[in-house]
Scaffold this active site. Structure first.
Site, PDB file in Angstrom:
ATOM      1  N   GLY A 244       0.159  -0.121 -15.265  1.00  0.00           N
ATOM      2  CA  GLY A 244       0.220  -0.428 -14.558  1.00  0.00           C
ATOM      3  C   GLY A 244      -1.238  -0.502 -13.899  1.00  0.00           C
ATOM      4  O   GLY A 244      -1.994  -1.124 -13.027  1.00  0.00           O
ATOM      5  N   GLY A 245      -2.398  -0.543 -15.313  1.00  0.00           N
ATOM      6  CA  GLY A 245      -3.470  -0.684 -15.037  1.00  0.00           C
ATOM      7  C   GLY A 245      -4.302  -1.730 -14.214  1.00  0.00           C
ATOM      8  O   GLY A 245      -5.317  -1.593 -14.175  1.00  0.00           O
TER       9      GLY A 245
ATOM     10  N   TYR B   4      13.962   1.411  -3.949  1.00  0.00           N
ATOM     11  CA  TYR B   4      13.046   2.041  -3.810  1.00  0.00           C
ATOM     12  C   TYR B   4      12.881   3.265  -3.888  1.00  0.00           C
ATOM     13  O   TYR B   4      12.505   3.591  -4.918  1.00  0.00           O
ATOM     14  CB  TYR B   4      11.410   0.770  -3.629  1.00  0.00           C
ATOM     15  CG  TYR B   4      10.735   1.300  -3.515  1.00  0.00           C
ATOM     16  CD1 TYR B   4       9.663   0.946  -4.941  1.00  0.00           C
ATOM     17  CD2 TYR B   4      10.128   1.804  -2.865  1.00  0.00           C
ATOM     18  CE1 TYR B   4       8.672   1.741  -5.180  1.00  0.00           C
ATOM     19  CE2 TYR B   4       8.447   2.464  -3.594  1.00  0.00           C
ATOM     20  CZ  TYR B   4       7.752   2.063  -4.399  1.00  0.00           C
ATOM     21  OH  TYR B   4       6.601   3.048  -4.257  1.00  0.00           O
TER      22      TYR B   4
ATOM     23  N   ASN C 251       0.777   5.734   2.837  1.00  0.00           N
ATOM     24  CA  ASN C 251       0.507   4.323   2.724  1.00  0.00           C
ATOM     25  C   ASN C 251      -0.620   3.577   1.871  1.00  0.00           C
ATOM     26  O   ASN C 251      -1.813   4.329   2.985  1.00  0.00           O
ATOM     27  CB  ASN C 251       0.600   3.413   4.755  1.00  0.00           C
ATOM     28  CG  ASN C 251       2.065   3.462   4.572  1.00  0.00           C
ATOM     29  OD1 ASN C 251       2.803   4.562   4.345  1.00  0.00           O
ATOM     30  ND2 ASN C 251       2.682   2.226   4.814  1.00  0.00           N
TER      31      ASN C 251
END
Ligand SMILES: NC(=O)c1ccc[n+]([C@@H]2O[C@H](COP(=O)([O-])OP(=O)(O)OC[C@H]3O[C@@H](n4cnc5c(N)ncnc54)[C@H](O)[C@@H]3O)[C@@H](O)[C@H]2O)c1
Ligand SMILES: [Zn+2]
Length: 329
Positions: free
Chosen positions: A7-8, A163, A192
């Site tokens: 996910g870089g 999720y 967040n």
């Protein structure tokens, strides 16, 4: 260290890559966004990617609340199957250090203190209450409104949507991997996260992104519920720094260590909307009373363990970070 960042190419992952590089590490990006062959569910591609790395920083996931239950299989596939494939490849290749992007969503509604019953864990809020504008959760014992408190890492898990369920399962998989291989695993349960390169307003984006997009269109940010729901907005550079300290420090072998990762300064969603609107020069937010089923009322963590054990300290203050975010693309 040579660190594989899954996910870089994403929001947090790209900041983790920058932070690792700035500390003299070599970051290798593995992300299907920039390379269709770099899918964490593909055992062959993953085996190739983990060969020769010292550690894995696992950020790849499908994020957000989603657009209904229809997304469930895709969440499980990307987040849990993907994590299992990655961990199996690490086990095989002898990679023994993992830092996982965890999430506060695993706590559900979190910790509350009822004046009569002490620490209680309210269940999901009833639709009738939400429709009537009664947004505060009730004490499950006496029905009174308990006060929100800070959630510690040992609070019981209570995932409230698909999720959240997949984020919790990722941790269980990481713990099983650590036990089985003697590896060291850390889950940073982010609050967040906001800041430059935050994803645009899709059903998968965070609330700060919705507000900023509205402001950019000249529209008022629409604040759900009564705007008094509490969150901890933590800047993406501080989250990237937490990943670096966790990767460098490692953790007890054979186990998963979890750290809440928040600024330590809770704010309401209404305050966040105002800070962004002020920084943008208006228009002022409107509070709509709408709600999303599955949202929790307050989530505020106690992030002191990360500070004391790993020496991490958030550097970006709320007003400063929101000003920068309002101005960033
Ligand atoms: N943004 C937040 O506030 C927040 C809060 C808690 C936890 N997290 C976690 O942080 C991590 C990063 O989230 P983000 O906000 O940067 O989101 P993002 O969508 O910007 O980044 C996720 C990246 O993962 C990649 N990806 C998705 N599926 C993949 C797959 N199957 N194979 C390879 N790459 C894949 C995407 O292409 C994307 O670049 C996620 O694990 C998320 O659950 C984020
Ligand atoms: Zn009570």
């Amino acid at each position: 260290m040579r660190v594989l960042v899954t996910g870089g190419a994403g929001f947090i992952g790209s900041h983790a890559v920058e932070a690792l590089t700035a500390r003299g590490h070599e970051a290798v990006v593995f992300d299907v966004r920039t390379d269709p062959a770099a899918d964490v569910r593909d055992p062959v591609a993953v085996a190739r990617a983990v060969a020769g790395v010292d550690a894995v920083c696992h950020q790849a996931a499908m994020v957000g609340l989603g657009a209904g239950f229809g997304d469930a299989a895709e969440y499980v596939s990307r987040n849990d199957l993907g994590t299992a494939v990655l961990l199996a490849a690490m086990a095989e290749a002898g990679v023994r250090r993992l830092v996982l992007a965890g999430s506060m969503v695993v706590y559900g509604e979190g910790r509350y203190v009822c004046p009569r019953d002490g620490v209680v864990r309210p269940g999901p809020r009833a639709v009738a209450d939400l429709d009537a504008g009664r947004f505060e959760p009730r004490c499950p014992v006496c029905g009174a409104e308990p006060a929100p408190g800070l959630v510690g890492e040992d609070a019981p898990a209570d995932p409230r949507n698909v999720y959240a369920t997949t984020k919790l399962a990722q941790e269980h998989l990481a713990a099983a991997w650590a036990r089985s291989t003697g590896g060291s695993a850390v889950s940073l349960r982010y609050h967040n996260v906001y800041g430059p390169r935050m994803p645009r307003d899709t059903p998968y984006a965070g609330v700060a992104s919705f507000f900023r997009s509205a402001l950019a269109r000249g529209k008022a940010p629409r604040v759900f519920e009564d705007g008094r729901q509490r969150r901890d907005f933590v800047h993406v550079r501080d989250v990237a720094a937490a990943n670096v300290v966790a990767l460098e420090a490692g953790s007890a072998p054979g186990a998963l260590t979890v750290y809440n990762t928040g600024s330590g300064e809770p704010h309401t969603v209404g305050e966040m909307a105002r800070a962004l609107a002020d920084a943008h020069g208006g228009p002022a937010p409107v509070v709509t009373g709408e709600y999303r089923l599955g949202d929790v009322r307050h989530i505020t963590a106690d992030s002191s363990r990360l500070r004391t054990e790993l020496g991490w300290k958030p550097e970006v203050g709320f007003q400063e970070g929101m000003r920068e975010f309002a101005a960033s693309g």
